[in-house]
Design an enzyme around this catalytic site. Structure first.
Site, PDB file in Angstrom:
ATOM      1  N   LYS A  34     -36.225  -7.671   9.649  1.00 41.29           N
ATOM      2  CA  LYS A  34     -35.123  -8.482   9.169  1.00 41.29           C
ATOM      3  C   LYS A  34     -33.797  -7.741   9.160  1.00 41.29           C
ATOM      4  O   LYS A  34     -32.758  -8.346   8.970  1.00 41.29           O
ATOM      5  CB  LYS A  34     -35.450  -9.087   7.799  1.00 41.29           C
ATOM      6  CG  LYS A  34     -35.932  -8.130   6.737  1.00 41.29           C
ATOM      7  CD  LYS A  34     -35.934  -8.885   5.410  1.00 41.29           C
ATOM      8  CE  LYS A  34     -37.247  -8.919   4.687  1.00 41.29           C
ATOM      9  NZ  LYS A  34     -37.471  -7.719   3.887  1.00 41.29           N
TER      10      LYS A  34
ATOM     11  N   LYS B 103     -38.110   5.329   7.165  1.00 40.47           N
ATOM     12  CA  LYS B 103     -36.824   5.113   6.501  1.00 40.47           C
ATOM     13  C   LYS B 103     -35.990   6.386   6.475  1.00 40.47           C
ATOM     14  O   LYS B 103     -34.773   6.337   6.591  1.00 40.47           O
ATOM     15  CB  LYS B 103     -37.023   4.567   5.081  1.00 40.47           C
ATOM     16  CG  LYS B 103     -37.438   3.116   5.082  1.00 40.47           C
ATOM     17  CD  LYS B 103     -36.854   2.328   3.930  1.00 40.47           C
ATOM     18  CE  LYS B 103     -37.180   0.856   4.082  1.00 40.47           C
ATOM     19  NZ  LYS B 103     -37.290   0.134   2.820  1.00 40.47           N
TER      20      LYS B 103
ATOM     21  N   LYS C 250     -42.000  -3.674  15.337  1.00 37.99           N
ATOM     22  CA  LYS C 250     -42.204  -4.922  14.598  1.00 37.99           C
ATOM     23  C   LYS C 250     -40.900  -5.704  14.444  1.00 37.99           C
ATOM     24  O   LYS C 250     -39.814  -5.112  14.431  1.00 37.99           O
ATOM     25  CB  LYS C 250     -42.853  -4.654  13.243  1.00 37.99           C
ATOM     26  CG  LYS C 250     -41.935  -4.046  12.212  1.00 37.99           C
ATOM     27  CD  LYS C 250     -42.521  -4.121  10.801  1.00 37.99           C
ATOM     28  CE  LYS C 250     -41.496  -3.552   9.830  1.00 37.99           C
ATOM     29  NZ  LYS C 250     -41.866  -3.552   8.440  1.00 37.99           N
TER      30      LYS C 250
HETATM   31  P1  TYM Z   1     -40.770  -6.841   3.326  1.00 32.12           P
HETATM   32  O1  TYM Z   1     -39.682  -7.407   2.511  1.00 32.12           O
HETATM   33  O2  TYM Z   1     -40.438  -5.834   4.354  1.00 32.12           O
HETATM   34  O3  TYM Z   1     -41.569  -7.989   4.063  1.00 32.12           O
HETATM   35  C1  TYM Z   1     -42.034  -9.123   3.354  1.00 32.12           C
HETATM   36  C2  TYM Z   1     -43.405  -9.526   3.861  1.00 32.12           C
HETATM   37  O4  TYM Z   1     -43.364  -9.819   5.256  1.00 32.12           O
HETATM   38  C3  TYM Z   1     -44.324  -9.046   5.958  1.00 32.12           C
HETATM   39  N1  TYM Z   1     -43.753  -8.695   7.266  1.00 32.12           N
HETATM   40  C4  TYM Z   1     -44.316  -9.004   8.428  1.00 32.12           C
HETATM   41  N2  TYM Z   1     -45.461  -9.631   8.748  1.00 32.12           N
HETATM   42  C5  TYM Z   1     -45.744  -9.785  10.063  1.00 32.12           C
HETATM   43  N3  TYM Z   1     -44.940  -9.347  11.058  1.00 32.12           N
HETATM   44  C6  TYM Z   1     -43.785  -8.704  10.784  1.00 32.12           C
HETATM   45  N4  TYM Z   1     -42.992  -8.285  11.764  1.00 32.12           N
HETATM   46  C7  TYM Z   1     -43.427  -8.513   9.424  1.00 32.12           C
HETATM   47  N5  TYM Z   1     -42.364  -7.931   8.808  1.00 32.12           N
HETATM   48  C8  TYM Z   1     -42.595  -8.052   7.498  1.00 32.12           C
HETATM   49  C9  TYM Z   1     -44.547  -7.830   5.086  1.00 32.12           C
HETATM   50  O5  TYM Z   1     -45.804  -7.237   5.344  1.00 32.12           O
HETATM   51  C10 TYM Z   1     -44.466  -8.422   3.705  1.00 32.12           C
HETATM   52  O6  TYM Z   1     -45.694  -9.020   3.350  1.00 32.12           O
HETATM   53  N6  TYM Z   1     -42.811  -3.520   0.208  1.00 32.12           N
HETATM   54  C11 TYM Z   1     -42.748  -4.937   0.553  1.00 32.12           C
HETATM   55  C12 TYM Z   1     -42.258  -5.820  -0.577  1.00 32.12           C
HETATM   56  C13 TYM Z   1     -43.034  -5.693  -1.837  1.00 32.12           C
HETATM   57  C14 TYM Z   1     -44.314  -6.223  -2.097  1.00 32.12           C
HETATM   58  C15 TYM Z   1     -44.616  -5.859  -3.435  1.00 32.12           C
HETATM   59  C16 TYM Z   1     -45.200  -6.971  -1.349  1.00 32.12           C
HETATM   60  C17 TYM Z   1     -42.612  -5.038  -2.971  1.00 32.12           C
HETATM   61  N7  TYM Z   1     -43.557  -5.141  -3.930  1.00 32.12           N
HETATM   62  C18 TYM Z   1     -45.824  -6.212  -4.037  1.00 32.12           C
HETATM   63  C19 TYM Z   1     -46.426  -7.317  -1.948  1.00 32.12           C
HETATM   64  C20 TYM Z   1     -46.718  -6.951  -3.267  1.00 32.12           C
HETATM   65  C21 TYM Z   1     -41.791  -5.092   1.724  1.00 32.12           C
HETATM   66  O7  TYM Z   1     -40.963  -4.273   1.967  1.00 32.12           O
HETATM   67  O8  TYM Z   1     -41.922  -6.277   2.383  1.00 32.12           O
END
Ligand code: TYM
Length: 329
Positions: free
Chosen positions: A196, A111, A193
């Protein structure tokens, strides 16, 4: 029942990667666990957001959880900012987290490279807030994609450090990543990866994309000229499509390779596209119906916030007592 917590940041749109890596597994696990699923809005402001857009997107994300099949009766669905205990516990935990361990987080380093004009302290302490999300609910299992593994590791380290001083306050959580699809790659740049916030719309599939868009993006997905449907090192494009197909159809990789033996990329892409279209069609339809029902949506997140607050305040009170803060009476 054991407890699950997970969340998605309301940035960009929910992609096929988020769905396969996380959301789909939430749906599969929801019957066997007590689950809390949050739209983690506090996390999203580490990057500048347009206020009106963020407000709209938060609602849209919650409705997409429902549209994917998350049951609002069985699970607690809420916005992170509606439960102040997340931010409160985050402060406490930050006093049990070392600068050194935070500076080793790869997501933080990424980031910093991407948002060089706004390297704020929130970006740095992001994993501490995530630890608070998880530890507040005495979570057993956290279903996430593999990109969150490092954040889960630090969550466990913080919890064990705190427990080491004050006794058994926090449950030590485990991660859950799917066998196929823990890391879905960009369709345009299969070495990074699927994200979004990718400015190139052809790189990702939104779970609300129309069938036409899904077919077009998969047909355009970058592959090499080998024309072999086989998982092999260095063939990231086709490996990614095989993974996507396996995660959606629940077929084993070896069965997929056998099924498409002697066929080419064109045929295979057609099958992947059809599988994705059929998987996402009911989601888009349910979404379009649900998003109109403002009163129902509001009822869900109000109820969710109250239920989450009740659970969160139990852990937080215990933490305060252990720390030596005077009881509120
Ligand atoms: P975030 O918002 O980036 O992504 C949400 C979830 O999607 C998964 N993910 C993926 N899985 C497979 N392939 C991909 N290309 C891919 N891109 C994203 C992420 O692993 C995630 O499970 N820090 C976290 C959000 C968060 C969180 C938490 C998650 C905040 N607090 C507590 C679990 C528990 C995040 O940025 O996810």
């Amino acid at each position: 029942k054991k407890i699950i917590f997970s969340g998605i940041q309301p940035t960009g749109c929910i992609t096929l990667g988020n769905y396969i890596g996380a959301l789909k597994n939430w749906v599969d696990l929801q019957n066997d666990y007590n689950c809390l699923f949050s739209v983690v809005d506090l996390h999203s402001i580490t990057v500048r957001q347009d206020s009106a857009l963020l407000r709209k997107r938060c609602i849209e994300f919650l409705v997409q959880y429902l549209a994917c099949g998350i049951d609002a009766e069985k699970n607690i669905l809420f916005f992170q900012s509606h439960v102040p205990q997340h931010a409160e516990l985050s402060w406490v935990l930050s006093c049990f987290t070392y600068m050194g361990e935070l500076s080793r987080m790869t997501q933080y380093k990424d980031k910093c490279a991407k948002h060089a004009d706004n390297i704020n302290a929130g970006l740095f302490t992001y994993p501490v807030l995530m630890a608070a999300d998880i530890l507040l609910y005495q979570t057993d299992l956290v279903p996430v994609g593999s990109d969150q593994k490092q954040h889960l590791e630090i969550t466990r380290d913080i919890a064990m450090r705190f427990n080491g001083v004050y006794g058994n306050v926090f449950k030590i959580p485990e991660g859950f990543t799917p066998k196929a699809g823990a890391r879905i790659m960009s369709l345009q740049e299969p070495t990074s990866k699927m994200s979004k916030s990718d400015p190139n719309e052809n790189g990702f599939i939104s779970i609300l994309d129309t069938p036409d868009a899904i077919v077009r993006k998969i047909k355009r997905a970058v592959t090499d000229s080998d024309n072999l449907i086989k998982v092999r090192e260095g063939h990231d494009g086709i490996n990614n499509l095989i993974n996507i197909y396996s995660a959606i159809t629940k077929k084993e990789i070896s069965d997929i390779e056998a099924e498409f033996d002697g066929k080419g990329y064109g045929d295979f892409k057609q099958s992947v596209a059809e599988a994705a279209v059929e998987e996402l069609r009911p989601i888009r339809e349910r979404y379009n119906a649900l998003i109109k029902d403002k009163a129902y949506i509001e009822e869900i997140y109000k109820k969710g916030a109250l239920a989450a607050q009740k659970l969160a305040s139990r852990t937080l009170s215990k933490v305060h007592r252990k720390l030596g803060f005077v009881d509120r009476k």
